[in-house]
Design an enzyme around this catalytic site. Structure first.
Site, PDB file in Angstrom:
ATOM      1  N   SER A  78      56.486  59.890  96.086  1.00  0.00           N
ATOM      2  CA  SER A  78      55.149  59.310  95.894  1.00  0.00           C
ATOM      3  C   SER A  78      55.021  57.951  96.566  1.00  0.00           C
ATOM      4  CB  SER A  78      54.854  59.157  94.395  1.00  0.00           C
ATOM      5  OG  SER A  78      55.786  58.260  93.801  1.00  0.00           O
ATOM      6  N   HIS A 111      53.258  65.592  98.535  1.00  0.00           N
ATOM      7  CA  HIS A 111      53.207  64.840  97.281  1.00  0.00           C
ATOM      8  C   HIS A 111      52.310  65.561  96.285  1.00  0.00           C
ATOM      9  CE1 HIS A 111      51.833  61.074  94.907  1.00  0.00           C
ATOM     10  NE2 HIS A 111      52.824  61.688  94.289  1.00  0.00           N
ATOM     11  N   GLU A 154      49.060  65.576  98.687  1.00  0.00           N
ATOM     12  CA  GLU A 154      48.987  64.697  99.850  1.00  0.00           C
ATOM     13  C   GLU A 154      50.003  65.201 100.886  1.00  0.00           C
ATOM     14  OE1 GLU A 154      47.592  60.346  98.236  1.00  0.00           O
ATOM     15  OE2 GLU A 154      49.661  60.935  97.814  1.00  0.00           O
ATOM     16  N   ASN A 185      48.197  56.373  95.453  1.00  0.00           N
ATOM     17  CA  ASN A 185      48.915  55.240  94.865  1.00  0.00           C
ATOM     18  C   ASN A 185      48.577  53.924  95.551  1.00  0.00           C
ATOM     19  OD1 ASN A 185      50.086  56.870  92.982  1.00  0.00           O
ATOM     20  ND2 ASN A 185      52.069  56.998  93.989  1.00  0.00           N
TER      21      ASN A 185
END
Length: 600
Positions: free
Chosen positions: A434, A455, A467, A505
């Protein structure tokens, strides 16, 4: 005696100055709650539009059974509009929602000083300008405060009640009581740009605009990532279009003037779009193009990706999938692929760990059967497709191998070095990291073009986002393979480059970090900040709820990676977060984080 030293009389007659979208919504809320409402706008056509909008809105409310026809007629009878500010003379409270300009708002307050009674409370609806500065220019600063509704006012529950150092407590109490009587949730906040909700949300929106401007990800992928990865009601770029790009820039300018935090410095694209008149939905075009000015319907334009768009690369065939790991994410990913019809090998450091991971899959599938989401036959078929193995050598024949081990670069690099020796030529090797650099995993192998990031989000069976992270070394056919496989397992792929945080993130954790900084500064409580974000932003969880669920240690690690990558002082982890982690207060998993939890 100062009229604000004693409790105010009930706020029965309320004037709303400025009948744009927000003023119209506030007037409707007040009229439906039994208040006598005087709507004031210098533009007679704006007043007519406001009445028409309220008539239409209340008609829909009757059709949906939310109010009766009699209640609608009574509410409309309590509303009158005018073009003269003198109509506010008998009001107990005046709420101004004119454009975000000190000059415009100060002019309104100066005129009101000459018109209203000394005991009348004056509220500004600003979400960006200083309430203190507005109050200081008034003849009676003690009666001036902020009453920040959220759009659309009839639907949104939050009202931020903003006090300056000059505001009388009785005025705050009266307006707070009114907000509760309107069915709203008032949150008391101090005077700083953006207050609580916008103070956190606009920094996030600004970073999303900058991410798009840098061509790191498409507008569609940025928005899809935040909707599907965080459960948000809207993506950030679509939300900027709804708010108004000019409005967003005004808020950010005010925030930056106070904080000097580069994260609040408006992204240049906001100025460019605003200067071109592309201010969002109200103009018919902003980040997206709409069917017309004021329309919510986004229509295809020159930037809309074609469904047929492709690099021309032919995807590799994937029939079997290997998953390296035995934790929650590994078992979740194995379940996803098995349900989609793939043969899956779940490999761990021991047969016992692999069997335990498969048992987690069985338990998850059993819950799905109990809830009616799948059948017993489908459960049994999915489980039959999963083989548990206590050695990585079992992955030798897999077409796609995903690692889901500890978020430690040394551990992942060692694993990729082992997979390089074990996996067959042509196998696609994917990391589910991540935050760590995918290219570092790729360089641990002799086939970096076969390595890519996938991800997944936790819990993998439920979360729709993946992702897809390609490095500068990733092959086009590998990227095409992962895109095709992601569609097969019924997930939504978004493309992004190999940099810390990827999309979700990189946008989420600075926002969470800023919430911790807001708490450190004693600006608002944990409960008030969480309530403001849930009620004002429509988020499923407040920032502190989310931090405690994710784990403060995990959050701190991601913050450190982001800070190291971008070297921006604004991304430095909040000291309070570091202190809590050092104290072992990691969130729900330890029973204490920003809140305390019952031990299981």
């Amino acid at each position: 005696m100062d009229p604000m030293d004693t409790p105010s009389t009930p706020l029965r007659t309320i004037a709303v100055v400025g009948l744009g979208t927000m003023g119209t919504g506030i007037a409707e809320v007040l009229a439906r709650a039994g208040r006598e409402v005087v709507g004031i706008d210098v533009d007679e056509s704006a007043a007519r539009r406001a009445v028409a909008a309220i008539e239409a809105s209340t008609e829909r409310a009757v059709a949906r059974g939310r109010i009766t026809g009699a209640e609608r007629r009574a509410a409309l009878a309590r509303l009158r509009t005018t073009t003269t500010l003198r109509a506010a003379a008998g009001a107990d409270l005046v709420i101004e929602v004119v454009p975000e300009s000190y000059e415009a708002k100060q002019q309104v307050f100066r005129e009101l000083d000459e018109i209203v009674r000394p005991g009348t409370i004056l509220a500004t609806g600003t979400n960006a300008l200083s309430v203190t500065r507005l109050a200081a220019d008034s003849r009676h600063p003690e009666r001036v405060l902020g009453m920040h509704f959220f759009n659309p006012a009839p639907a949104m529950k939050l009202v931020e009640v903003v006090s300056s150092v000059l505001t009388a407590p009785a005025a705050v109490a009266a307006v707070t009581g009114l907000a509760r009587e309107l069915g709203k949730e008032p949150v008391a906040v101090g005077d700083r740009p953006g207050f609580v909700a916008d103070g956190l949300l606009f920094g996030y929106l600004n970073q999303a605009a900058a991410m798009y401007e840098s061509k790191y990800a498409s507008r569609e992928d940025v928005d899809a990532a935040m909707r599907l990865g965080c459960g948000l009601p809207m993506g950030p770029l679509a939300l900027l279009d709804l708010i108004g790009i000019d409005t967003a820039r005004t808020v950010l300018d005010a925030m930056y003037a106070e904080t000097r935090d580069r994260l609040h410095a408006p992204a240049p694209i906001l100025r460019q779009l605003g200067a071109a008149g592309l201010t969002g939905r109200k103009a018919g075009r902003g980040f997206y193009t709409y069917a017309g000015p004021g329309s919510a319907e986004a229509v295809p334009d020159a930037l809309t990706p074609s469904p047929a768009a492709t690099t021309g690369a032919v995807p590799r065939e994937v029939r079997s999938v290997g998953v390296a790991g035995s934790g929650t994410m590994a078992s979740g990913i194995a379940e996803v692929f098995a349900k989609a019809g793939y043969e899956v090998v779940l490999a761990a450091r021991s047969t016992a760990k692999a069997e335990a991971a498969k048992e987690r899959v069985a338990a998850s599938l059993a819950r799905s059967v109990d809830r009616g989401r799948t059948t017993a036959a489908a459960r049994d078929a999915a489980l039959a497709r999963i083989s548990a193995a206590g050695s990585l050598h079992a992955l030798a024949g897999a077409d796609l191998v995903l690692e889901a081990v500890a978020e430690d670069l040394a551990v992942k690099r060692a694993l990729f070095g082992a997979l390089d020796k074990i996996c067959k030529p042509g196998a696609v090797l994917a990391t589910t990291t991540s935050s760590l650099p995918v290219v570092a995993c790729a360089r641990a192998t002799s086939r970096p073009r076969d390595v890519i990031g996938m991800h997944f989000f936790n819990p993998a069976p439920a979360m729709k986002l993946v992702e897809v992270v390609r490095t500068v070394l990733t092959g086009d056919d590998v990227h095409a393979t992962v895109r095709a496989v992601t569609a097969t397992i019924k997930k939504h792929p978004v493309d992004c480059g190999d940099r810390a945080g990827f999309i979700v993130n990189a946008l989420l954790f600075p926002y969470l970090n800023n919430a911790v900084k807001m708490l450190e500064q004693h600006y608002a409580s944990v409960d008030d900040i969480d309530a403001a974000i849930k009620l004002g932003g429509g988020y499923p969880m407040g920032p502190f709820e989310l931090l405690d669920v994710v784990g403060l240690d995990v959050s701190l690690a991601i913050e450190k990676v982001l800070h190291e990558e971008f070297r921006d002082p604004g991304l430095a982890p909040a000291p309070l977060l570091e202190h809590l982690v050092a104290a072992g207060c990691l969130g729900r998993k330890t029973g204490r984080g920003f809140r305390e939890y019952a031990r299981r």
